[in-house]
Design a protein around this motif. Sequence first.
Motif, mmCIF file in Angstrom:
data_model
loop_
_atom_site.group_PDB
_atom_site.id
_atom_site.type_symbol
_atom_site.label_atom_id
_atom_site.label_comp_id
_atom_site.label_asym_id
_atom_site.label_seq_id
_atom_site.Cartn_x
_atom_site.Cartn_y
_atom_site.Cartn_z
ATOM 1 N N ALA A 144 -20.996 -15.758 59.240
ATOM 2 C CA ALA A 144 -21.130 -15.448 60.697
ATOM 3 C C ALA A 144 -19.681 -15.627 61.862
ATOM 4 O O ALA A 144 -19.932 -16.046 62.737
ATOM 5 C CB ALA A 144 -21.868 -16.847 61.218
ATOM 6 N N ARG A 145 -18.707 -15.237 60.934
ATOM 7 C CA ARG A 145 -17.328 -15.153 61.760
ATOM 8 C C ARG A 145 -17.403 -14.130 62.839
ATOM 9 O O ARG A 145 -16.922 -14.349 63.756
ATOM 10 C CB ARG A 145 -16.070 -14.973 60.709
ATOM 11 C CG ARG A 145 -15.863 -16.163 60.426
ATOM 12 C CD ARG A 145 -14.523 -16.031 59.317
ATOM 13 N NE ARG A 145 -14.816 -15.397 58.079
ATOM 14 C CZ ARG A 145 -14.191 -14.639 57.145
ATOM 15 N NH1 ARG A 145 -12.784 -14.766 57.461
ATOM 16 N NH2 ARG A 145 -14.646 -14.416 56.018
ATOM 17 N N ASN A 146 -18.271 -13.046 62.316
ATOM 18 C CA ASN A 146 -18.207 -11.734 63.353
ATOM 19 C C ASN A 146 -18.977 -12.542 64.536
ATOM 20 O O ASN A 146 -18.962 -12.010 65.741
ATOM 21 C CB ASN A 146 -18.798 -10.624 62.746
ATOM 22 C CG ASN A 146 -17.996 -9.868 61.784
ATOM 23 O OD1 ASN A 146 -16.752 -10.329 61.669
ATOM 24 N ND2 ASN A 146 -18.678 -9.294 60.965
ATOM 25 N N THR A 165 -19.517 -14.333 70.118
ATOM 26 C CA THR A 165 -19.994 -15.563 70.932
ATOM 27 C C THR A 165 -18.674 -15.836 72.122
ATOM 28 O O THR A 165 -19.111 -16.341 73.147
ATOM 29 C CB THR A 165 -20.398 -16.870 70.342
ATOM 30 O OG1 THR A 165 -21.483 -16.234 69.506
ATOM 31 C CG2 THR A 165 -20.505 -18.027 71.027
ATOM 32 N N ILE A 166 -17.561 -15.850 71.351
ATOM 33 C CA ILE A 166 -16.437 -16.086 72.499
ATOM 34 C C ILE A 166 -16.410 -14.910 73.340
ATOM 35 O O ILE A 166 -16.071 -15.413 74.678
ATOM 36 C CB ILE A 166 -14.906 -16.098 71.481
ATOM 37 C CG1 ILE A 166 -15.232 -17.350 70.601
ATOM 38 C CG2 ILE A 166 -14.099 -16.003 72.562
ATOM 39 C CD1 ILE A 166 -13.782 -17.256 69.558
ATOM 40 N N ILE A 167 -16.523 -13.947 73.181
ATOM 41 C CA ILE A 167 -16.445 -12.820 74.087
ATOM 42 C C ILE A 167 -17.717 -12.871 75.025
ATOM 43 O O ILE A 167 -17.604 -12.835 76.355
ATOM 44 C CB ILE A 167 -16.563 -11.166 73.473
ATOM 45 C CG1 ILE A 167 -15.250 -11.216 72.688
ATOM 46 C CG2 ILE A 167 -16.900 -10.223 74.389
ATOM 47 C CD1 ILE A 167 -15.316 -9.841 71.694
ATOM 48 N N HIS A 168 -18.802 -13.500 74.547
ATOM 49 C CA HIS A 168 -20.073 -13.477 75.380
ATOM 50 C C HIS A 168 -19.763 -14.505 76.614
ATOM 51 O O HIS A 168 -20.014 -14.577 77.752
ATOM 52 C CB HIS A 168 -21.533 -14.169 74.527
ATOM 53 C CG HIS A 168 -22.371 -14.517 75.356
ATOM 54 N ND1 HIS A 168 -22.712 -15.560 75.762
ATOM 55 C CD2 HIS A 168 -23.548 -13.549 75.737
ATOM 56 C CE1 HIS A 168 -23.957 -15.632 76.270
ATOM 57 N NE2 HIS A 168 -24.269 -14.489 76.458
ATOM 58 N N ARG A 169 -18.951 -15.747 76.052
ATOM 59 C CA ARG A 169 -18.899 -16.933 77.076
ATOM 60 C C ARG A 169 -17.989 -16.206 78.108
ATOM 61 O O ARG A 169 -18.046 -16.793 79.138
ATOM 62 C CB ARG A 169 -18.042 -18.069 76.262
ATOM 63 C CG ARG A 169 -18.980 -18.787 75.639
ATOM 64 C CD ARG A 169 -18.494 -20.180 74.977
ATOM 65 N NE ARG A 169 -18.740 -20.484 73.707
ATOM 66 C CZ ARG A 169 -18.206 -20.308 72.605
ATOM 67 N NH1 ARG A 169 -16.731 -20.342 72.773
ATOM 68 N NH2 ARG A 169 -18.748 -20.405 71.354
#
Length: 140
Positions: free
Chosen positions: A34-36, A41-45
């Motif tokens: 799940a690292r990708n 998720t960081i970009i989504h935030r």
Amino acid sequence: MTSSVIGSYLSFHYKYQMTSRLKLFLSHDWAYQARNHEKVTIIHRYLAPKVQNAWIDDQQMSSGDSLEREISNAILDCDVFVVFITDHYHKKYNSGDKMDYCYFEFRTSLELRKPILAVLLERPSLSPPFQTHISDLLCI
């Protein structure tokens, strides 16, 4: 760094349209423990407060929903389909497995003729048919 590049691209490409109205669909694989997904998720935030909607699978799904229907509706509704390319995503698409969500999402975006922004999370060794589809896309 990647999120600032995406922000710059969106600001430039959609300067005629308020970015706050922009709807994005973020397509990615969950490989490598799940690292990708964590990277996306960081970009989504980063993007979520700047656009009207940044659709990501684990945060936009409702309990009991048909996954295919939810994904199809989200892609239909998006302004830009953002694909986060990795070697694993490339292999999943090239497998032609219509039950795979990476394949399903990317094919749906092509069929709906959505603008596609390709973000390289790594430099995969691309081969057809995926290579053919992304050769004319903007890649960052």
